[in-house]
Scaffold this motif. Structure first.
Motif, PDB file in Angstrom:
ATOM      1  N   LEU C  26       0.832  -1.210   0.000  1.00 44.40           N
ATOM      2  CA  LEU C  26       0.000   0.000   0.000  1.00 44.40           C
ATOM      3  C   LEU C  26       0.867   1.262   0.000  1.00 44.40           C
ATOM      4  O   LEU C  26       0.501   2.286  -0.585  1.00 44.40           O
ATOM      5  N   ASN C 248      -8.044   3.975  -6.974  1.00 44.76           N
ATOM      6  CA  ASN C 248      -7.103   3.975  -5.857  1.00 44.76           C
ATOM      7  C   ASN C 248      -5.958   3.019  -6.196  1.00 44.76           C
ATOM      8  O   ASN C 248      -5.966   1.833  -5.842  1.00 44.76           O
ATOM      9  N   THR C 249      -4.981   3.554  -6.895  1.00 44.79           N
ATOM     10  CA  THR C 249      -3.862   2.751  -7.401  1.00 44.79           C
ATOM     11  C   THR C 249      -3.154   1.995  -6.280  1.00 44.79           C
ATOM     12  O   THR C 249      -2.735   0.849  -6.470  1.00 44.79           O
ATOM     13  N   ASN C 250      -2.991   2.647  -5.154  1.00 41.82           N
ATOM     14  CA  ASN C 250      -2.211   2.019  -4.083  1.00 41.82           C
ATOM     15  C   ASN C 250      -2.945   0.843  -3.459  1.00 41.82           C
ATOM     16  O   ASN C 250      -2.332  -0.168  -3.118  1.00 41.82           O
ATOM     17  N   LEU C 251      -4.269   0.949  -3.322  1.00 42.94           N
ATOM     18  CA  LEU C 251      -5.013  -0.211  -2.823  1.00 42.94           C
ATOM     19  C   LEU C 251      -4.985  -1.343  -3.845  1.00 42.94           C
ATOM     20  O   LEU C 251      -4.990  -2.520  -3.465  1.00 42.94           O
TER      21      LEU C 251
ATOM     22  N   LEU D  26       0.039   6.048   5.589  1.00 41.80           N
ATOM     23  CA  LEU D  26      -0.924   5.206   4.866  1.00 41.80           C
ATOM     24  C   LEU D  26      -0.781   3.748   5.281  1.00 41.80           C
ATOM     25  O   LEU D  26      -1.767   2.999   5.320  1.00 41.80           O
ATOM     26  N   ALA D  27       0.441   3.350   5.590  1.00 41.22           N
ATOM     27  CA  ALA D  27       0.725   1.945   5.915  1.00 41.22           C
ATOM     28  C   ALA D  27       0.604   1.656   7.405  1.00 41.22           C
ATOM     29  O   ALA D  27       0.924   0.557   7.837  1.00 41.22           O
ATOM     30  N   PRO D 203      -2.113   9.376  -2.410  1.00 44.59           N
ATOM     31  CA  PRO D 203      -2.601   8.526  -3.498  1.00 44.59           C
ATOM     32  C   PRO D 203      -4.070   8.839  -3.792  1.00 44.59           C
ATOM     33  O   PRO D 203      -4.754   9.474  -2.987  1.00 44.59           O
ATOM     34  N   PRO D 204      -4.580   8.380  -4.936  1.00 46.99           N
ATOM     35  CA  PRO D 204      -6.001   8.572  -5.232  1.00 46.99           C
ATOM     36  C   PRO D 204      -6.857   7.759  -4.263  1.00 46.99           C
ATOM     37  O   PRO D 204      -6.398   6.765  -3.703  1.00 46.99           O
ATOM     38  N   GLY D 205      -8.101   8.199  -4.081  1.00 45.89           N
ATOM     39  CA  GLY D 205      -9.011   7.418  -3.254  1.00 45.89           C
ATOM     40  C   GLY D 205      -9.907   8.231  -2.352  1.00 45.89           C
ATOM     41  O   GLY D 205     -10.896   7.719  -1.838  1.00 45.89           O
TER      42      GLY D 205
END
Lengths: 394, 394, 394, 394
Positions: C26, C248-251, D26-27, D203-205
């Protein structure tokens, strides 16, 4: 290989489970070890470490295992052929003696039974018999990690003084610092050795020497060859916040966070948390009907409990089963205790429920492998911890 | 303090920028250094490191700075009072000599001008004059990090052999390993010293000794006291994948990933990437009209470029300005070069555009501070790199 | 605020504890959502998700909470004023009904007691009475997260077919997917709704619709306005591995790792691990003498256990005490169950000892707060788990 | 696949490069979205976001892409068949119009040339001709990400007021918020739409709606069906710091850090950093002799620069070459500009040298592929940035 789900429980008496904030600091990009940010970091660390060792004298940080800090303490204060009085509390005291021998010193080793801490009176008697003061240092282990016995360091200092002996006092606190109350200055210790991977909640890779004025004076005369471990160059560079060679910058960044967390919780709370976990663990083990390796009540270690396997059962098989079923690592028996005991670590970053978790893992292992024990040990631990929590909340 | 936006560029000749995958592996929870997972990890590392040193003999991993591995190489092979032939290529050769002195050895130091690598003929001549073979080792630096000069190690071995001299050959590759082609076995090196924080792309904290059969034989006779650095106990424990004391487990986990990345790219591609960056950097510096510290064309280092400041200008002021404007750390001048040169690192985990980025940072710094230079150096670097990229794509 | 030492235990029925490898993925740098690496990632995910839903038809990934995927299922298949048959299994079924109302649909709600799963016969009877087929969809919850009751979806499909009714079957598997065996194709489901933060072991932020051919056909006629949730544009873009807007690229990067871990363990092992944890938990709760919210034996949820507090005791006070003492979050009672029950999650990334750990935390809380219970529940859980482990090892 | 060494440069006009501190947050382990820690987090975020939008009215956070927030703004304020005045600044304005159509609204689209921002006078004229006030909203893009043109929002408000028209003003700031000065209240905007993955450095989301009193009043009458996007339930739950459904908790934890970093740097410094980067980039592009997509000087975007490829050359081939050589992603031409332009992002977390780095990557790509240009553009950029840095230091 199959994926083993769920967090690993590293219930060794060190290395210990590092808080995520510490691991994240470890993974920050490496910074310039000659830049301004680094100097500021190191100056803060060197200052704050003093409060953890409870000293006003310098603390030295080595990029090395704790074993290196053992060597450093000897190499900076002693000369070839010097006699050193040591005490056989267990495997780690024995290893330290080997190092002294490898360096060309002459250790004198007071025999121990690996089931108790040191006897300060025996040290006093030994020193009293050394009328010519040929013994240059007394080197002892505060918390013997291989057995789970904690020794009384203040008593050692009193014994030395009562014998009117000038020997330096060198103390290994690798597995006690920042988990058990320890007082470098008040107890008259000359060199305290420690490491990063136990109470300080860091991975292995840093180790420490806390000094006294007397130790520093001794280092001017000491003739054991030394370079990497040499205090003089280190202290000179440390003055401005730098090192004579490239240290483990990332562990130093992580040490900043570890100290911040210890300060946030407060050292006294940290100590009582460890003591509470140890008492709960012992109540559980006794309920099981298993013997505890340390057999002296006042010397029980707050950071680990050595448990003796019933005759005919392998401690290592039990540990392997628990690793597979519960994703938990327990400490092995070391040296002559190999396969005979296992060690439950309750040190570093944990809370009550991690203690009871570990105990359920052990009890499930005992049950699965048919090791004789009285079930319900967890209940004894929980009862104690619940009462403590209720009292704290009241 | 203000937040300084954007990634930091650590353009030192070490420590270098670690890949994120390496940093994430470093931040994995610490594992049991006596457990099965750890043994498997270490056995793989010890095997794969051989390919990086290009040797079939054992490689030893220390939890220590590179400085410790210097000491280890000497302490395991030599005895008090032994003579060691060393060569003054720069600050790091000078520091290594100091260590030899501190350990009670007698270094003989061939003088150098800090602007070139070693002269193998001078070493050969010196050895030829040592008819009684009192010199026990030749200890030289492959890539002198303080100046940016790379020496020909194969030529040193030839010179030793031509002199029919039995001296061991000890070589420091701290800043060249895994960035410049290096061949321990083929070049007849007896002990190769290296560190984690340069071409291996790890933070500082691990260092290495690669051995030869002759070095191992010498260690049986060597009488310098040693414990932490002792090869014998280490090799015995390493056989099964373990260590005689608690190593830096987390850096070993990160080393696994670093080696995986080097293998994925391929060592030859890694070497040519460094060589390309170095050539681009030199073209830029020459365009600026600034002098390069190494003045011998065939000895230019592929991993760093030392740049001499015009008289009257402070290299350290330039570095401080660039740190503030561009969030980039450059290497300082060391020892007698302090404030006179700065060093641009192009080593470790980088690509073409990181090289040109760093050069734009330097040129902006020169411009901002009014340091005389011919603008447009970046163009020279870009032209070279574009041509290389076009050729590679063709 | 004081630092609370030790890992947090997130024993909710979701969000669940993410494996560190998932969290590290993530935290990888965001990648170009229009670049080649991203297309490759997404194509792999869309393919591998099918095996998790057990379908050969497309699966759609939304950057949204699970609630969004509820809306998407309705908006793509229905038209204003359409009737939808729903079943009151608990709070989440009730919320889904509200959404249907907000969108202008007419839900018909079969009343339930919140202590059991659905009754397929009641659904069949209701549909049989809808001779004109005005009901366009049956929308039910597989695992009701608010109570801990699992419903038989295959039975619902049979009931629909037995009634010869053309209604679509929409199923919420937000808290069951990848933790409980679920078969989209085999059970004749038309739209399966799910989310990232439960069995998939990711943080919240992604949700899913798995489709059937019949659902896709229905979407061509459905007249509810839709844009963000629209399947058509999504399916068109997904064909090449991209999205109609920035997801959501990271998810998605983390989902790759989560699926890898599920594949490594194997879905069947994952399911039995959850079932084993649930049985151990229920044995413990029954030993305590507390009631379980779901009162139908064959409908007990494998992923959570709802525990009813004895009259006069606050579930929320218990949860707050446990959070403070044991650093563990438990699920609250929702809707009309607020403060009356607490929910123990045993879902996602865990092993046996995490289950027993959580139970010790609950029992210590009960004891500390004087909530009446029979001590020793952990023993019942451990006995069961030990026997299972011994059987697995045999 | 070969490992591509060195950090990736994500020089898109979004998603942007996230600071490591943001990615580490985020992590962090997912926290209980109903627990006390979460409520505290959200209350702080909702308060601090107001300062970023420069409003005193509520800001709503969606777990969704920016596209979802476009839909939310329309769905909460409008009714089926409502007319909306939009302006064709480029691809994103065009996409927003499509969404309005999909929702059953009637967009009226003022044609644009994709090479400039909006013309407020044209909007005023259009509204003046709407004597019956059938147009319910004016919906425009502040920074058109597909072309690099920034529009004057205050002028739009003035034009609406001058026309004595009651239409709501809806503004997309997805790619301008926290990078360009934007004033929701002062400029009389009714709904501001934004996203997480640009100036906010996440990040996007996540996406956002900032409201006005007038917008809130309109939402009471608006009859477009809505549930996930509904403001009412969201505002009710937000009052205590919670959400009506499970939000992306981890992105919210990361948003805390992102806002902390923006506050530490200071918004005004952030804005001038972006403006400086944009000016340097344009000077470079002009030196190359390439055309900039936006042809109106006062409308040049501070966050991206669209560069037109010379006729006969493919922008996508250039981007692919640069990705391979320099590990840098550039923005593609979108819609009718596909393959005709590329877009250089200079937005989010960067410093001067990242700007010059990106420009060297582009120039090397132009050279490698033989795209006609005048070399030395970097020099023009560096000269400007050096002068700015010297001025700032003076």
């Amino acid at each position: 290989m199959l994926y083993q789900p769920g967090r690993h429980f590293l219930q060794l008496p060190g290395p210990t489970n590092s808080p995520l904030a510490v691991l994240q600091a470890l993974a920050l990009p490496t910074i310039d070890h000659r830049g301004p940010q680094f100097g500021q970091l190191v100056r803060g660390l060197l200052s704050d470490l003093k409060a953890i060792f409870k000293t006003t004298e310098p603390v030295i940080i080595y990029t090395a295992s704790g074993t290196g800090a053992w060597e450093a303490a000897l190499a900076n204060t002693l000369s070839p052929g010097d006699r050193v009085l040591m005490y056989e509390t267990g495997q780690f005291a024995t290893l330290w003696r080997s190092i002294a021998q490898q360096l060309g010193l002459q250790p004198e080793f007071i025999a121990g039974d690996w089931r108790s801490g040191l006897d300060a009176a025996a040290i006093g008697a030994h020193l009293a018999s050394d009328a010519r003061h040929q013994i240059k240092a007394v080197a002892v282990v505060h918390n013997e990690t291989s057995t789970g016995a904690l020794s009384d360091i203040a008593a050692v200092r009193k014994a030395i003084d009562a014998a009117h002996h000038p020997a330096l006092l060198l103390v290994d606190t690798v597995s006690s610092l920042a988990a058990v109350d320890y007082r470098h200055d008040e107890w008259g210790v000359d060199v305290t050795i420690s490491g990063s991977q136990k109470g300080l909640m860091l991975p292995p890779g840093l180790s420490f020497n806390a000094l006294s004025k007397k130790a520093l004076a001794a280092s001017k005369q000491a003739r054991l060859p030394r370079s990497y471990w040499d205090w003089e160059g280190m202290l000179a560079a440390n003055k401005s916040g730098y090192f004579p060679y490239t240290p483990n910058t990332n562990l130093l960044q992580a040490l900043r966070v570890a100290i911040d967390l210890l300060q946030a919780e407060g050292l006294d709370r940290v100590f009582s948390r460890h003591a509470r976990a140890a008492e709960a663990t012992r109540r559980c083990v006794r309920h099981w009907g298993l013997d505890i390796q340390c057999r002296v009540e006042r010397q029980h270690s707050p950071v680990l409990t050595g448990v003796i396997m019933p005759a005919g059962f392998s401690a290592d098989k039990l540990r392997a089963h628990i690793l597979a079923q519960c994703n938990m690592s327990l400490g092995a028996g070391l040296g002559k205790l190999a396969d005979k005991i296992f060690r439950i670590g309750h040190i570093g970053d944990f809370h009550d429920m991690i203690v009871t978790a570990a105990l359920t893992g052990v009890e499930m292992g005992l049950t699965s492998l048919g090791v004789p024990h009285r079930s319900g040990g967890i209940g004894a631990a929980m009862e104690y911890l619940s009462a403590q929590a209720a009292a704290a909340a009241a």
